[in-house]
Design a protein around this motif. Structure first.
Motif, PDB file in Angstrom:
ATOM      1  N   LEU A 270       0.908  -1.141   0.221  1.00 21.13           N
ATOM      2  CA  LEU A 270       0.027  -0.068  -0.052  1.00 21.13           C
ATOM      3  C   LEU A 270       0.891   1.122  -0.041  1.00 21.13           C
ATOM      4  O   LEU A 270       0.509   2.345  -0.499  1.00 21.13           O
ATOM      5  N   ASN A 271       1.978   1.153   0.624  1.00 17.69           N
ATOM      6  CA  ASN A 271       2.899   2.386   0.631  1.00 17.69           C
ATOM      7  C   ASN A 271       3.393   2.850  -0.461  1.00 17.69           C
ATOM      8  O   ASN A 271       3.469   3.570  -1.285  1.00 17.69           O
ATOM      9  N   VAL A 272       3.891   1.774  -1.377  1.00 20.52           N
ATOM     10  CA  VAL A 272       4.081   1.670  -2.917  1.00 20.52           C
ATOM     11  C   VAL A 272       3.233   2.225  -3.788  1.00 20.52           C
ATOM     12  O   VAL A 272       3.543   3.279  -4.408  1.00 20.52           O
ATOM     13  N   VAL A 273       2.088   1.901  -3.656  1.00 21.13           N
ATOM     14  CA  VAL A 273       0.906   2.261  -4.464  1.00 21.13           C
ATOM     15  C   VAL A 273       0.838   3.596  -4.103  1.00 21.13           C
ATOM     16  O   VAL A 273       0.511   4.413  -5.055  1.00 21.13           O
ATOM     17  N   ASN A 274       0.642   4.259  -2.831  1.00 18.78           N
ATOM     18  CA  ASN A 274       0.390   5.539  -2.457  1.00 18.78           C
ATOM     19  C   ASN A 274       1.396   6.446  -3.180  1.00 18.78           C
ATOM     20  O   ASN A 274       1.186   7.455  -3.688  1.00 18.78           O
ATOM     21  N   SER A 275       2.794   5.980  -2.940  1.00 20.27           N
ATOM     22  CA  SER A 275       4.036   6.706  -3.718  1.00 20.27           C
ATOM     23  C   SER A 275       3.642   7.034  -5.046  1.00 20.27           C
ATOM     24  O   SER A 275       4.001   7.744  -5.670  1.00 20.27           O
ATOM     25  N   LEU A 276       3.156   5.893  -5.786  1.00 21.22           N
ATOM     26  CA  LEU A 276       3.088   5.890  -7.376  1.00 21.22           C
ATOM     27  C   LEU A 276       2.105   6.785  -7.715  1.00 21.22           C
ATOM     28  O   LEU A 276       2.232   7.615  -8.547  1.00 21.22           O
ATOM     29  N   VAL A 277       1.006   6.864  -6.791  1.00 20.48           N
ATOM     30  CA  VAL A 277      -0.100   7.739  -7.256  1.00 20.48           C
ATOM     31  C   VAL A 277       0.256   9.401  -6.790  1.00 20.48           C
ATOM     32  O   VAL A 277       0.190  10.161  -7.707  1.00 20.48           O
ATOM     33  N   LEU A 278       1.233   9.500  -5.777  1.00 16.66           N
ATOM     34  CA  LEU A 278       1.697  10.801  -5.558  1.00 16.66           C
ATOM     35  C   LEU A 278       2.590  11.318  -6.529  1.00 16.66           C
ATOM     36  O   LEU A 278       2.579  12.647  -6.950  1.00 16.66           O
ATOM     37  N   GLN A 279       3.319  10.276  -7.101  1.00 18.39           N
ATOM     38  CA  GLN A 279       4.153  10.896  -8.340  1.00 18.39           C
ATOM     39  C   GLN A 279       3.619  10.787  -9.700  1.00 18.39           C
ATOM     40  O   GLN A 279       4.376  11.013 -10.603  1.00 18.39           O
ATOM     41  N   GLY A 280       2.361  10.445  -9.760  1.00 20.08           N
ATOM     42  CA  GLY A 280       1.634  10.573 -10.881  1.00 20.08           C
ATOM     43  C   GLY A 280       2.240   9.484 -12.002  1.00 20.08           C
ATOM     44  O   GLY A 280       1.915   9.539 -13.253  1.00 20.08           O
ATOM     45  N   HIS A 281       2.517   8.184 -11.357  1.00 16.43           N
ATOM     46  CA  HIS A 281       2.723   7.142 -12.326  1.00 16.43           C
ATOM     47  C   HIS A 281       1.576   6.640 -13.004  1.00 16.43           C
ATOM     48  O   HIS A 281       0.325   6.590 -12.279  1.00 16.43           O
ATOM     49  N   ASP A 282       1.672   5.825 -13.838  1.00 16.17           N
ATOM     50  CA  ASP A 282       0.512   5.016 -14.630  1.00 16.17           C
ATOM     51  C   ASP A 282       0.266   3.837 -14.116  1.00 16.17           C
ATOM     52  O   ASP A 282       1.200   2.877 -14.099  1.00 16.17           O
ATOM     53  N   LEU A 283      -0.803   3.707 -13.286  1.00 17.43           N
ATOM     54  CA  LEU A 283      -0.943   2.581 -12.430  1.00 17.43           C
ATOM     55  C   LEU A 283      -1.102   1.182 -13.331  1.00 17.43           C
ATOM     56  O   LEU A 283      -0.558   0.100 -13.016  1.00 17.43           O
ATOM     57  N   GLU A 284      -1.867   1.235 -14.381  1.00 18.96           N
ATOM     58  CA  GLU A 284      -1.943   0.266 -15.325  1.00 18.96           C
ATOM     59  C   GLU A 284      -0.763  -0.223 -15.917  1.00 18.96           C
ATOM     60  O   GLU A 284      -0.598  -1.464 -16.079  1.00 18.96           O
ATOM     61  N   GLN A 285       0.091   0.592 -16.290  1.00 10.69           N
ATOM     62  CA  GLN A 285       1.511   0.318 -16.639  1.00 10.69           C
ATOM     63  C   GLN A 285       2.277  -0.447 -15.749  1.00 10.69           C
ATOM     64  O   GLN A 285       3.037  -1.315 -15.927  1.00 10.69           O
TER      65      GLN A 285
END
Length: 433
Positions: A270-285
């Motif tokens: 969950l911490n990694v997913v939260n970090s990805l969202v904050l950095q604007g990464h493409d979750l699908e990719q």
């Protein structure tokens, strides 16, 4: 002072000879042999995904058929004569490139049939390159049939499509079909390395692999992405800037999530997913990269000699070996299947973050679930314990409408039918049984 107009990399580095075409050796060698032997088909069908050289190969073939430096068709056009230059610049009147999407009606094909009767104005052959031919209407295909089967001796058809399944079989059977393949990541990175070296661009190998991976086998996509990277980074390209521009997830995040799934550490995920969202990464990719990573783990778990099959990864072989040591092939396969099955759900979800978080949490729980074989064994064991019920006398009902009591063996048989085809079951069910 007038400055020369800039030519983008995709156009500047378009292949001009058969040997320049990347990753399609099985096609270019066949075409060169046909030209050398004089066994030239009257119609060709080039099929494959976008940006892998279909139209470029068609133009090279047109030059090879009409190069005036040779007495006849040649497998190595000179690219210097008037014919080659005219075809390269798109000014040759006898080489017609037709867009199937905008010239898809029957009247367009009728016009083509009328013009094809006349001999070439300057070149040796009239060459008709119909791009995205699958966009033609049914009536247009029917009008093309007879001409495609028996064209004049001076006419050559080259049909190109990204969706060959939409081309009628009556058309494909009249053509010599060539299927273009997606270019591998390593080969694509090597091709980009040649371009950057010629353009005096300083770039590391990992950045080239990032670009190649994002292009998904398309040469044109890779060249366009490289163009964008150079515009952002300048003459000196760094891995951090490429990752930032393309939204690539670092190896640390991938490794952390993989370890969290294998060790059932939900907080880390969950911490990694939260970090990805904050950095604007493409979750699908990112989710696709997870699936690909588990595929690589399965390949390596199957055979330590299969490392040559793992080319599209940002983690080292040492990390892969460490991750597979304490996990069985069945465990990794189970997680891989689950991630693969849930990918469309994340792709089309209105809330991709929440959907992905739940998918990762569920994937981490798979290790604690019983397999179908274990459940079936438990049910069979229970069936043996209750086998004495089979020897009990049948119940005689006084009331025909009265329902007989359910026997334990019936329950077991029903449970087996329910679980048949299922993969997993919660361990609590096993203990309860």
């Amino acid at each position: 002072m007038n400055q020369e107009p800039y030519e983008v990399i995709a156009r500047k580095w378009r292949p001009q000879r058969f040997d320049d075409v990347i990753g399609q050796r099985h096609i270019t060698d066949t075409l060169k042999n046909e030209l050398q032997q004089g066994r030239i088909a009257h119609a060709f069908l080039f099929a494959g995904i976008r940006g892998i050289g279909k139209t470029s190969t068609a133009r090279i073939l047109a030059k090879a058929l009409n190069c005036v430096s040779a007495a006849g068709p040649t497998p190595d056009p000179c690219n210097q004569c008037a014919s080659c230059l005219a075809i390269k610049q798109g000014t040759a009147t006898d080489v017609m490139e037709i867009d199937g999407a905008s010239n898809r009606k029957i009247e367009h094909i009728r016009e083509l049939r009328e013009n094809i009767k006349f001999a070439p104005a300057k070149l040796r052959y009239k060459v008709y390159i119909i791009d995205e031919v699958h966009m033609l209407t049914r009536e247009a295909f029917n009008a093309l049939l007879k001409t495609l089967e028996e064209p004049p001796s001076h006419a050559i058809f080259i049909l190109a499509t990204t969706d060959v399944h939409k081309v009628p079989i009556t058309i494909t059977s009249r053509c010599q079909r060539f299927t273009f393949r997606g270019v591998g990541t390593t080969e694509l990175a090597q091709a980009l390395q040649k371009i950057t070296a010629a353009e005096s661009i300083v770039i590391d190998e990992q950045s080239l692999l990032y670009i190649a991976r994002r292009s998904e086998g398309s040469i044109r996509d890779a060249q366009s992405i490289l163009e964008q990277v150079i515009s952002y980074c300048g003459k000196e390209v760094t891995q951090d800037k490429v990752s930032e521009l393309l939204g690539m997830v670092g190896s640390e995040s991938i490794e952390t999530v993989i370890e969290a799934i294998l060790s059932n550490a939900p907080e880390d995920m969950l911490n990694v997913v939260n970090s990805l969202v904050l950095q604007g990464h493409d979750l699908e990719q990112f989710y696709k990269e997870l699936i690909e990573h588990f595929r690589n783990l399965l390949v390596l778990k199957m055979s330590s000699k299969a490392q040559h099959l793992i080319e599209n990864t940002i983690l080292s072989t040492a990390v892969l070996q460490r991750q597979i040591q304490s996990h069985s092939f069945q465990e990794l396969q189970q997680i891989f299947k689950y991630l693969l099955r849930t990918e469309p759900t994340i792709k089309h979800s209105v809330y991709p973050r929440f959907t992905m978080e739940m998918a990762l949490l569920q994937a981490a729980q798979l290790k604690s679930l019983e397999s179908f074989d274990a459940v079936l064994h438990t049910l069979n064991t229970l069936g043996e314990k209750f086998s004495y019920f089979k020897q009990q006398p049948k119940v005689v009902l006084s009331d025909p409408d009265e329902r007989p009591p359910t026997q334990p063996t019936d329950i077991i048989q029903k449970a087996i039918e329910i679980f048949q085809g299922e993969i997993i079951i919660l361990p609590e069910v096993n203990s309860a049984l």
